[in-house]
Design a protein around this motif. Structure first.
Motif, PDB file in Angstrom:
ATOM      1  N   ARG A 135       0.950  -1.285  -0.337  1.00  0.00           N
ATOM      2  CA  ARG A 135      -0.225  -0.050  -0.195  1.00  0.00           C
ATOM      3  C   ARG A 135       0.497   1.202   0.122  1.00  0.00           C
ATOM      4  N   THR A 136       1.942   1.426   1.128  1.00  0.00           N
ATOM      5  CA  THR A 136       2.805   2.492   1.082  1.00  0.00           C
ATOM      6  C   THR A 136       3.787   2.364  -0.937  1.00  0.00           C
ATOM      7  N   PHE A 137       3.686   1.729  -1.285  1.00  0.00           N
ATOM      8  CA  PHE A 137       5.160   1.717  -2.446  1.00  0.00           C
ATOM      9  C   PHE A 137       3.401   1.972  -3.771  1.00  0.00           C
ATOM     10  N   LEU A 138       2.318   1.957  -3.295  1.00  0.00           N
ATOM     11  CA  LEU A 138       1.680   2.368  -4.330  1.00  0.00           C
ATOM     12  C   LEU A 138       1.026   3.477  -4.359  1.00  0.00           C
ATOM     13  N   GLU A 139       0.775   3.834  -2.526  1.00  0.00           N
ATOM     14  CA  GLU A 139       0.630   5.285  -2.071  1.00  0.00           C
ATOM     15  C   GLU A 139       2.092   6.191  -3.083  1.00  0.00           C
ATOM     16  N   SER A 140       3.395   5.741  -2.915  1.00  0.00           N
ATOM     17  CA  SER A 140       3.684   6.507  -3.093  1.00  0.00           C
ATOM     18  C   SER A 140       3.782   6.949  -5.010  1.00  0.00           C
ATOM     19  N   MET A 141       3.472   6.198  -5.801  1.00  0.00           N
ATOM     20  CA  MET A 141       3.445   5.740  -7.301  1.00  0.00           C
ATOM     21  C   MET A 141       1.530   5.833  -7.777  1.00  0.00           C
ATOM     22  N   ASN A 142       1.298   7.598  -6.536  1.00  0.00           N
ATOM     23  CA  ASN A 142       0.173   7.440  -7.773  1.00  0.00           C
ATOM     24  C   ASN A 142      -1.062   6.518  -7.633  1.00  0.00           C
ATOM     25  N   TRP A 143      -1.167   5.336  -6.503  1.00  0.00           N
ATOM     26  CA  TRP A 143      -1.835   4.404  -6.970  1.00  0.00           C
ATOM     27  C   TRP A 143      -2.231   3.474  -8.556  1.00  0.00           C
ATOM     28  N   LYS A 144      -0.388   3.640  -8.905  1.00  0.00           N
ATOM     29  CA  LYS A 144      -0.864   2.877 -10.953  1.00  0.00           C
ATOM     30  C   LYS A 144      -0.260   1.861 -10.343  1.00  0.00           C
ATOM     31  N   MET A 145      -1.777   0.780 -10.658  1.00  0.00           N
ATOM     32  CA  MET A 145      -1.757  -0.835 -10.623  1.00  0.00           C
ATOM     33  C   MET A 145      -0.868  -1.285 -11.707  1.00  0.00           C
ATOM     34  N   PRO A 146      -0.077  -1.976 -11.404  1.00  0.00           N
ATOM     35  CA  PRO A 146       0.541  -2.963 -11.705  1.00  0.00           C
ATOM     36  C   PRO A 146      -0.319  -4.055 -12.926  1.00  0.00           C
ATOM     37  N   LYS A 147       0.085  -4.738 -14.408  1.00  0.00           N
ATOM     38  CA  LYS A 147      -0.843  -5.858 -14.371  1.00  0.00           C
ATOM     39  C   LYS A 147      -0.233  -6.639 -14.384  1.00  0.00           C
ATOM     40  N   ALA A 148       0.675  -7.476 -13.631  1.00  0.00           N
ATOM     41  CA  ALA A 148       1.458  -8.506 -13.094  1.00  0.00           C
ATOM     42  C   ALA A 148       2.628  -8.347 -12.301  1.00  0.00           C
ATOM     43  N   VAL A 149       2.609  -9.134 -11.121  1.00  0.00           N
ATOM     44  CA  VAL A 149       3.325  -9.666 -10.172  1.00  0.00           C
ATOM     45  C   VAL A 149       4.125 -10.638  -9.649  1.00  0.00           C
ATOM     46  N   LEU A 150       5.388 -10.955 -10.222  1.00  0.00           N
ATOM     47  CA  LEU A 150       5.758 -11.739  -9.930  1.00  0.00           C
ATOM     48  C   LEU A 150       6.928 -11.996  -8.419  1.00  0.00           C
ATOM     49  N   THR A 151       6.122 -13.065  -7.801  1.00  0.00           N
ATOM     50  CA  THR A 151       7.318 -13.278  -6.366  1.00  0.00           C
ATOM     51  C   THR A 151       7.813 -14.786  -6.411  1.00  0.00           C
ATOM     52  N   ASP A 152       7.878 -15.088  -5.550  1.00  0.00           N
ATOM     53  CA  ASP A 152       8.806 -16.127  -5.206  1.00  0.00           C
ATOM     54  C   ASP A 152       7.348 -16.982  -4.643  1.00  0.00           C
ATOM     55  N   SER A 153       7.729 -18.203  -3.747  1.00  0.00           N
ATOM     56  CA  SER A 153       6.423 -18.926  -3.480  1.00  0.00           C
ATOM     57  C   SER A 153       6.116 -18.248  -2.316  1.00  0.00           C
ATOM     58  N   ASP A 154       6.386 -17.319  -1.159  1.00  0.00           N
ATOM     59  CA  ASP A 154       6.144 -16.800  -0.620  1.00  0.00           C
ATOM     60  C   ASP A 154       4.294 -16.152  -0.199  1.00  0.00           C
TER      61      ASP A 154
END
Length: 211
Positions: A135-154
């Motif tokens: 939420r902090t990250f998105l707020e800092s980016m004017n709430w621009k939402m990514p289309k895809a998020v890549l992570t490990d299996s956490d």
């Protein structure tokens, strides 16, 4: 006369020089994050003075000690607006001097170079902490939402993404898939088959057949 002499020797003091050295060593190893709090904030303020678009956010506990901290600069903001459709949300496990997870928000530009959108040092890898961070990250980016998020299996990461970025497609990083496959698939032939299945450009039908 020293306290040791007055007491009749080190053995009856109750807190010897060795105890003192052990205590100091323990403090050096367990609390550098808290002791560097003011230094870190001073550094962040100095960066903000040079960069009007620099952002730093942090949380503290009941004793006013630093818990989590996130930051990104103005250049990262511009990069994210241009190349933020795909976001890599990556956490390293306590490999820094503070013994805390370092989280990087990473993307790729039109030259296929890795670019950093932001970074954070966090207290733990729980769903609650990741939710605050996203939420902090998105707020800092004017709430621009990514289309895809890549992570490990956490699992905690996955749940936080579902809460904060419900519109984004969550996918596992191919590097982690390959690492797990190498660990569990002992057959070189099966590893090559999996690599062809995952990495080759193909239609859905071709993938299903290869799978």
């Amino acid at each position: 006369m020293t306290m040791v002499e007055q007491a009749g020797g080190y053995s009856v003091v109750g807190f010897t020089m060795k105890d003192l050295y052990n205590k100091l060593d323990q403090q050096r190893r367990t609390s550098p994050f808290e002791s560097d709090f003011e230094g870190a904030l001073s550094y962040m303020r100095a960066l903000a003075a040079k960069d009007p678009h620099f952002i730093c956010r942090f949380t503290t506990d009941l004793e006013d000690r630093l818990v989590d901290i996130f930051w990104r600069d103005g250049h990262s903001f511009v990069d994210y607006q241009c190349y933020g459709d795909v976001l890599i949300f990556d956490s390293t496990y306590k490999t820094n001097v503070y013994n805390r997870p370092l989280v990087l928000f990473v993307g790729s530009n039109h030259h296929r170079d890795s670019i950093i959108f932001g970074a954070a040092l966090i207290s733990d890898e729980t769903e609650e902490t990741y939710t605050w961070l996203l939420r902090t990250f998105l707020e800092s980016m004017n709430w621009k939402m990514p289309k895809a998020v890549l992570t490990d299996s956490d699992e905690a990461m996955r749940k936080a993404i579902e809460t904060v970025m419900p519109e984004a497609r969550h996918r596992l990083c191919i590097w982690h898939i390959g690492k797990n496959a190498f660990t569990h698939l002992k057959s070189e032939e099966k590893l090559k088959a999996l690599n062809r299945c995952v990495r080759k450009y193909q239609t859905v039908e071709q993938f299903e057949r290869l799978w």
